[in-house]
Design a protein around this motif. Sequence first.
Motif, short mmCIF file in Angstrom:
data_model
loop_
_atom_site.label_atom_id
_atom_site.label_comp_id
_atom_site.label_asym_id
_atom_site.label_seq_id
_atom_site.Cartn_x
_atom_site.Cartn_y
_atom_site.Cartn_z
N ALA A 86 0.76 -1.25 0.09
CA ALA A 86 -0.04 0.11 0.02
C ALA A 86 0.77 1.45 -0.08
O ALA A 86 0.73 2.19 -0.72
N LEU A 87 2.00 1.32 1.05
CA LEU A 87 2.83 2.37 0.81
C LEU A 87 3.63 2.53 -0.44
O LEU A 87 3.39 3.86 -0.92
N LEU A 88 4.07 1.44 -0.89
CA LEU A 88 4.58 1.71 -2.32
C LEU A 88 3.89 1.76 -3.56
O LEU A 88 4.51 2.25 -4.50
N LEU A 89 2.95 0.96 -3.86
CA LEU A 89 2.24 0.97 -4.90
C LEU A 89 0.85 1.45 -4.74
O LEU A 89 0.09 1.60 -5.75
N GLY A 90 0.28 1.80 -3.70
CA GLY A 90 -1.26 1.84 -3.53
C GLY A 90 -1.41 3.36 -4.29
O GLY A 90 -2.71 3.33 -4.69
N ARG A 91 -0.75 4.18 -4.38
CA ARG A 91 -1.26 5.43 -5.12
C ARG A 91 -0.67 5.65 -6.63
O ARG A 91 -1.26 6.34 -7.26
N THR A 92 -0.03 4.50 -6.94
CA THR A 92 0.35 4.42 -8.40
C THR A 92 -0.03 3.40 -9.35
O THR A 92 -0.27 3.44 -10.69
N TRP A 93 -0.52 2.03 -8.52
CA TRP A 93 -1.06 1.12 -9.54
C TRP A 93 -2.48 1.02 -9.44
O TRP A 93 -2.98 0.93 -8.43
N PRO A 94 -3.03 1.26 -10.59
CA PRO A 94 -4.42 1.08 -10.62
C PRO A 94 -5.04 -0.33 -10.12
O PRO A 94 -6.29 -0.01 -9.47
N LEU A 95 -4.49 -1.36 -10.38
CA LEU A 95 -5.22 -2.48 -9.83
C LEU A 95 -4.80 -2.87 -8.37
O LEU A 95 -5.38 -3.65 -7.80
#
Length: 157
Positions: A86-95
């Motif tokens: 969530a910290l690393l991909l939560g804001r950038t990965w749409p899936l």
Amino acid sequence: MCIIMLVLAWKLEAPNMGFFTKEEWLKGMTLLQCDCIERLQGKLDYLRNQLNDTIIFKNIYRYAFDFARDKDQRSLDMDTAKSMLALLLGRTWPLFPVFNQFLEQSKYKVMNKDQWYNVLEFSRTVSTDLSNYDEDGAWPVLLDEFVECQKARLAAL
């Protein structure tokens, strides 16, 4: 954890979450050319911008696995893995929201390093509609199961 703290820990080469040794701190602050709080505050944008470089981000992402896991374990417990994802991909990965939901409902209790590394690659290379997902590719079973679940969910809509 704030993502900037993760980037700072990476810069300090800190092996353990939760604390920095005096040596790690002094070495890192010297590398960052910070000798006071004001200079460190002035470096926050620089640290945040490190995440925009795909190669540096990949290094930070890979670092996060060993940083976050219990040192006597070879894998991340799933709650920690979900938090770090969530910290690393939560804001950038749409899936990410549906992947996180999949993890919530899955049988998996831990995430190993191969799965961890492949989640990043998956997030970067597989389109949100999963149309370019290669079922015969070398993805971990975890991601195969996610794709199967997501395709079933989309077909039901």
